[in-house]
Scaffold this motif. Sequence first.
Motif, PDB file in Angstrom:
ATOM      1  N   GLN A  14       0.812  -1.217   0.000  1.00 44.93           N
ATOM      2  CA  GLN A  14       0.000   0.000   0.000  1.00 44.93           C
ATOM      3  C   GLN A  14       0.847   1.270   0.000  1.00 44.93           C
ATOM      4  OE1 GLN A  14      -3.535  -0.043  -0.286  1.00 44.93           O
ATOM      5  NE2 GLN A  14      -2.944   2.025  -0.910  1.00 44.93           N
ATOM      6  N   ALA A  15       1.931   1.266   0.788  1.00 42.79           N
ATOM      7  CA  ALA A  15       2.782   2.473   0.834  1.00 42.79           C
ATOM      8  C   ALA A  15       3.363   2.768  -0.549  1.00 42.79           C
ATOM      9  CB  ALA A  15       3.894   2.291   1.858  1.00 42.79           C
ATOM     10  N   SER A  16       3.796   1.735  -1.252  1.00 43.93           N
ATOM     11  CA  SER A  16       4.325   1.920  -2.606  1.00 43.93           C
ATOM     12  C   SER A  16       3.222   2.357  -3.566  1.00 43.93           C
ATOM     13  CB  SER A  16       4.971   0.629  -3.099  1.00 43.93           C
ATOM     14  OG  SER A  16       5.351   0.742  -4.454  1.00 43.93           O
ATOM     15  N   LEU A  17       2.040   1.766  -3.430  1.00 47.67           N
ATOM     16  CA  LEU A  17       0.918   2.146  -4.299  1.00 47.67           C
ATOM     17  C   LEU A  17       0.575   3.616  -4.137  1.00 47.67           C
ATOM     18  CD1 LEU A  17      -1.424  -0.947  -3.791  1.00 47.67           C
ATOM     19  CD2 LEU A  17      -0.083  -0.397  -5.835  1.00 47.67           C
ATOM     20  N   ASP A  18       0.607   4.084  -2.924  1.00 46.56           N
ATOM     21  CA  ASP A  18       0.279   5.492  -2.676  1.00 46.56           C
ATOM     22  C   ASP A  18       1.253   6.415  -3.400  1.00 46.56           C
ATOM     23  OD1 ASP A  18      -1.830   4.701  -1.102  1.00 46.56           O
ATOM     24  OD2 ASP A  18      -0.745   4.935   0.801  1.00 46.56           O
ATOM     25  N   ARG A  19       2.500   5.971  -3.549  1.00 42.16           N
ATOM     26  CA  ARG A  19       3.493   6.799  -4.251  1.00 42.16           C
ATOM     27  C   ARG A  19       3.258   6.798  -5.754  1.00 42.16           C
ATOM     28  NH1 ARG A  19       7.059   4.106  -0.700  1.00 42.16           N
ATOM     29  NH2 ARG A  19       7.786   2.759  -2.415  1.00 42.16           N
ATOM     30  N   HIS A  20       2.664   5.727  -6.275  1.00 43.66           N
ATOM     31  CA  HIS A  20       2.488   5.615  -7.720  1.00 43.66           C
ATOM     32  C   HIS A  20       1.217   6.291  -8.232  1.00 43.66           C
ATOM     33  CE1 HIS A  20       5.644   2.530  -7.434  1.00 43.66           C
ATOM     34  NE2 HIS A  20       5.802   2.707  -8.729  1.00 43.66           N
ATOM     35  N   PHE A  21       0.284   6.566  -7.360  1.00 47.73           N
ATOM     36  CA  PHE A  21      -0.967   7.188  -7.791  1.00 47.73           C
ATOM     37  C   PHE A  21      -0.932   8.679  -7.521  1.00 47.73           C
ATOM     38  CE2 PHE A  21      -2.213   2.799  -7.799  1.00 47.73           C
ATOM     39  CZ  PHE A  21      -3.163   2.720  -8.787  1.00 47.73           C
ATOM     40  N   PRO A  22      -1.701   9.438  -8.331  1.00 46.79           N
ATOM     41  CA  PRO A  22      -2.613   9.000  -9.392  1.00 46.79           C
ATOM     42  C   PRO A  22      -1.865   8.556 -10.648  1.00 46.79           C
ATOM     43  CG  PRO A  22      -2.551  11.389  -9.326  1.00 46.79           C
ATOM     44  CD  PRO A  22      -1.726  10.910  -8.152  1.00 46.79           C
ATOM     45  N   LEU A  23      -2.523   7.680 -11.427  1.00 43.88           N
ATOM     46  CA  LEU A  23      -1.993   7.258 -12.714  1.00 43.88           C
ATOM     47  C   LEU A  23      -2.442   8.238 -13.794  1.00 43.88           C
ATOM     48  CD1 LEU A  23      -2.690   3.396 -12.677  1.00 43.88           C
ATOM     49  CD2 LEU A  23      -0.693   4.631 -11.801  1.00 43.88           C
ATOM     50  N   ASN A  24      -1.523   8.568 -14.673  1.00 44.32           N
ATOM     51  CA  ASN A  24      -1.817   9.481 -15.776  1.00 44.32           C
ATOM     52  C   ASN A  24      -2.070   8.669 -17.044  1.00 44.32           C
ATOM     53  OD1 ASN A  24      -1.240  12.202 -14.481  1.00 44.32           O
ATOM     54  ND2 ASN A  24       0.654  11.086 -14.051  1.00 44.32           N
ATOM     55  N   VAL A  25      -3.280   8.809 -17.586  1.00 46.06           N
ATOM     56  CA  VAL A  25      -3.711   7.957 -18.697  1.00 46.06           C
ATOM     57  C   VAL A  25      -4.126   8.825 -19.891  1.00 46.06           C
ATOM     58  CG1 VAL A  25      -5.211   6.075 -19.407  1.00 46.06           C
ATOM     59  CG2 VAL A  25      -4.615   6.333 -16.985  1.00 46.06           C
ATOM     60  N   LYS A  26      -3.614   8.459 -21.046  1.00 49.21           N
ATOM     61  CA  LYS A  26      -4.075   9.035 -22.309  1.00 49.21           C
ATOM     62  C   LYS A  26      -5.044   8.037 -22.927  1.00 49.21           C
ATOM     63  CE  LYS A  26      -2.265  10.494 -26.846  1.00 49.21           C
ATOM     64  NZ  LYS A  26      -1.023  10.690 -27.630  1.00 49.21           N
ATOM     65  N   VAL A  27      -6.250   8.492 -23.236  1.00 50.91           N
ATOM     66  CA  VAL A  27      -7.285   7.611 -23.782  1.00 50.91           C
ATOM     67  C   VAL A  27      -7.581   8.039 -25.217  1.00 50.91           C
ATOM     68  CG1 VAL A  27      -9.597   6.680 -23.489  1.00 50.91           C
ATOM     69  CG2 VAL A  27      -8.272   7.359 -21.479  1.00 50.91           C
ATOM     70  N   VAL A  28      -7.400   7.119 -26.142  1.00 58.37           N
ATOM     71  CA  VAL A  28      -7.677   7.366 -27.558  1.00 58.37           C
ATOM     72  C   VAL A  28      -8.889   6.530 -27.952  1.00 58.37           C
ATOM     73  CG1 VAL A  28      -6.796   7.224 -29.920  1.00 58.37           C
ATOM     74  CG2 VAL A  28      -5.246   7.792 -28.029  1.00 58.37           C
ATOM     75  N   THR A  29      -9.929   7.189 -28.461  1.00 58.10           N
ATOM     76  CA  THR A  29     -11.159   6.499 -28.845  1.00 58.10           C
ATOM     77  C   THR A  29     -11.469   6.799 -30.305  1.00 58.10           C
ATOM     78  OG1 THR A  29     -11.991   6.776 -26.585  1.00 58.10           O
ATOM     79  CG2 THR A  29     -13.587   6.139 -28.259  1.00 58.10           C
ATOM     80  N   ALA A  30     -11.768   5.737 -31.070  1.00 55.19           N
ATOM     81  CA  ALA A  30     -12.083   5.930 -32.484  1.00 55.19           C
ATOM     82  C   ALA A  30     -13.086   4.876 -32.925  1.00 55.19           C
ATOM     83  CB  ALA A  30     -10.827   5.839 -33.347  1.00 55.19           C
ATOM     84  N   SER A  31     -14.106   5.315 -33.676  1.00 59.92           N
ATOM     85  CA  SER A  31     -15.035   4.330 -34.248  1.00 59.92           C
ATOM     86  C   SER A  31     -14.339   3.531 -35.335  1.00 59.92           C
ATOM     87  CB  SER A  31     -16.274   5.036 -34.805  1.00 59.92           C
ATOM     88  OG  SER A  31     -15.890   5.975 -35.807  1.00 59.92           O
ATOM     89  N   GLU A  32     -13.457   4.175 -36.107  1.00 60.25           N
ATOM     90  CA  GLU A  32     -12.649   3.462 -37.092  1.00 60.25           C
ATOM     91  C   GLU A  32     -11.288   4.128 -37.194  1.00 60.25           C
ATOM     92  OE1 GLU A  32     -12.742   1.539 -41.575  1.00 60.25           O
ATOM     93  OE2 GLU A  32     -14.269   2.993 -41.003  1.00 60.25           O
ATOM     94  N   LEU A  33     -10.257   3.332 -37.123  1.00 62.03           N
ATOM     95  CA  LEU A  33      -8.887   3.809 -37.267  1.00 62.03           C
ATOM     96  C   LEU A  33      -8.262   3.060 -38.429  1.00 62.03           C
ATOM     97  CD1 LEU A  33      -6.499   5.496 -36.200  1.00 62.03           C
ATOM     98  CD2 LEU A  33      -5.927   3.560 -34.719  1.00 62.03           C
ATOM     99  N   VAL A  34      -7.816   3.798 -39.431  1.00 61.12           N
ATOM    100  CA  VAL A  34      -7.229   3.205 -40.633  1.00 61.12           C
ATOM    101  C   VAL A  34      -5.734   3.504 -40.641  1.00 61.12           C
ATOM    102  CG1 VAL A  34      -7.223   3.139 -43.155  1.00 61.12           C
ATOM    103  CG2 VAL A  34      -9.388   3.455 -41.909  1.00 61.12           C
ATOM    104  N   ILE A  35      -4.920   2.447 -40.726  1.00 56.59           N
ATOM    105  CA  ILE A  35      -3.476   2.601 -40.866  1.00 56.59           C
ATOM    106  C   ILE A  35      -3.133   2.084 -42.256  1.00 56.59           C
ATOM    107  CG2 ILE A  35      -1.223   2.091 -39.892  1.00 56.59           C
ATOM    108  CD1 ILE A  35      -2.542   1.436 -37.279  1.00 56.59           C
ATOM    109  N   GLY A  36      -2.772   2.997 -43.137  1.00 60.54           N
ATOM    110  CA  GLY A  36      -2.581   2.655 -44.543  1.00 60.54           C
ATOM    111  C   GLY A  36      -1.287   1.918 -44.822  1.00 60.54           C
ATOM    112  N   ASP A  37      -1.086   1.592 -46.105  1.00 62.04           N
ATOM    113  CA  ASP A  37       0.127   0.898 -46.547  1.00 62.04           C
ATOM    114  C   ASP A  37       1.367   1.713 -46.162  1.00 62.04           C
ATOM    115  OD1 ASP A  37      -1.649  -0.843 -47.655  1.00 62.04           O
ATOM    116  OD2 ASP A  37      -1.292  -0.241 -49.745  1.00 62.04           O
ATOM    117  N   GLU A  38       2.338   1.039 -45.525  1.00 60.45           N
ATOM    118  CA  GLU A  38       3.614   1.646 -45.135  1.00 60.45           C
ATOM    119  C   GLU A  38       3.459   2.788 -44.122  1.00 60.45           C
ATOM    120  OE1 GLU A  38       6.344   0.259 -46.131  1.00 60.45           O
ATOM    121  OE2 GLU A  38       5.443  -1.045 -47.646  1.00 60.45           O
ATOM    122  N   GLN A  39       2.291   2.977 -43.577  1.00 60.37           N
ATOM    123  CA  GLN A  39       2.058   4.078 -42.643  1.00 60.37           C
ATOM    124  C   GLN A  39       2.416   3.641 -41.218  1.00 60.37           C
ATOM    125  OE1 GLN A  39      -1.959   5.563 -42.576  1.00 60.37           O
ATOM    126  NE2 GLN A  39      -1.497   7.225 -41.173  1.00 60.37           N
TER     127      GLN A  39
END
Length: 408
Positions: free
Chosen positions: A80-105
Amino acid sequence: MIAALDRLLPNQAAIEYVQLQNLREARKFFGPLSDAERNWRSQHSFGPLIASPRAKLGIGEHDRGEAYMFGGHGYPFGDQASLDRHFPLNVKVVTASELVIGDEQVCDFSATREEFPWEVPIADELYLKMVVNRLTFGTNSSLTVKGNVFVLNCENLTGSHPSSPHSLNIKLLDNGQPVARRRFEALIPIEQRHGKNGAPGVDAGPPHYENTPFGPKVVVDIHRPAPSPGGDGEDGKNGRNGDNGGMLYLADLRFKSINCETGSVTVSAKAGTGFPGGAGGQGGQGGAGGNGTQGLQSNGQIVGATPGGRGGCGGDGGVGGRGGNGGMASHVYLSIPQEYSNRFIFNLQASAGGRGGVGGVGGMGGQGGSPASTQTMIGSDGKNGSSGEHGKPRAAPRAIIFENSSQT
């Protein structure tokens, strides 16, 4: 949970920045995972990790926390002591209905400290969560994530060329930064690791003539200084040990359904190479011996002659710094439909140790003072410093694959 405002990318992927306040909140946020899959992960991955020697290291705290967040283990109350040092967690959230990664991209959504709308401490881990309804890829398409705990929830993975081969490369890397935070401090320039040169010796006091009723006479002061030897050069300082390579954080890739009849997905993962050790400083040069005196002529004789002083010894070169060990790696978790397991290829590599630093060159011995004699000697040269040991490699991550019996 604290969230920042969203922004849209040109490909219509929304980005949101979130802070998670505790481990229970993080477990819920990075779900959903079935109890069956959580327990399977604990049995085949987290259980052996927690029972291994690395459980005694700092990474053991990560393992126990992740065993609760992403596996079926109970809450790690002892950390718990270690957990307290690690929080809060910083999160980047990426949301997409469709994600297209093209040829060689190449598509890289890696989270960096600078992009968060609040200050993120330099030592904090960063999390990336991607929620994609449909991910479409072409030929030699790449999705790269560097230095993040990475969770991908993908409803449907689709190849864009149904009748010809296509491939998706998921590359998981460290962020190029060392585990040891010392590297974020200013490094000592190599010039400051060189030993100082020895001081030159003091010259002998010369005799002199004095006029007497009987003519000039050579007078030698009994208190005159003899020529002193040159000072020894200072040893070079040892090179700085290299920092350990950056850590490869946990990746959790979940594909609910797959539609790529002729394509393949390659998952590459490797922790960072250890950083090289610093070069040892050069030994200082030995100081030159003080000069003697040739003496003066008196009644057919040379009076007051003294040989030059001995040169100082050169300083030894500093030992090169040890190379840093390769970075440690967390495992890669993959949830896929059973019938498509043969479409996944893994390139999981051990992390290499850093090269040891080159030893410093020994300083040259100082020259003897003049006039030379059999007693006047050049100072001995300093020894060259040995090169530092290379860092140790670290084991490659494992791929932990959970196969769903049917698509839903």
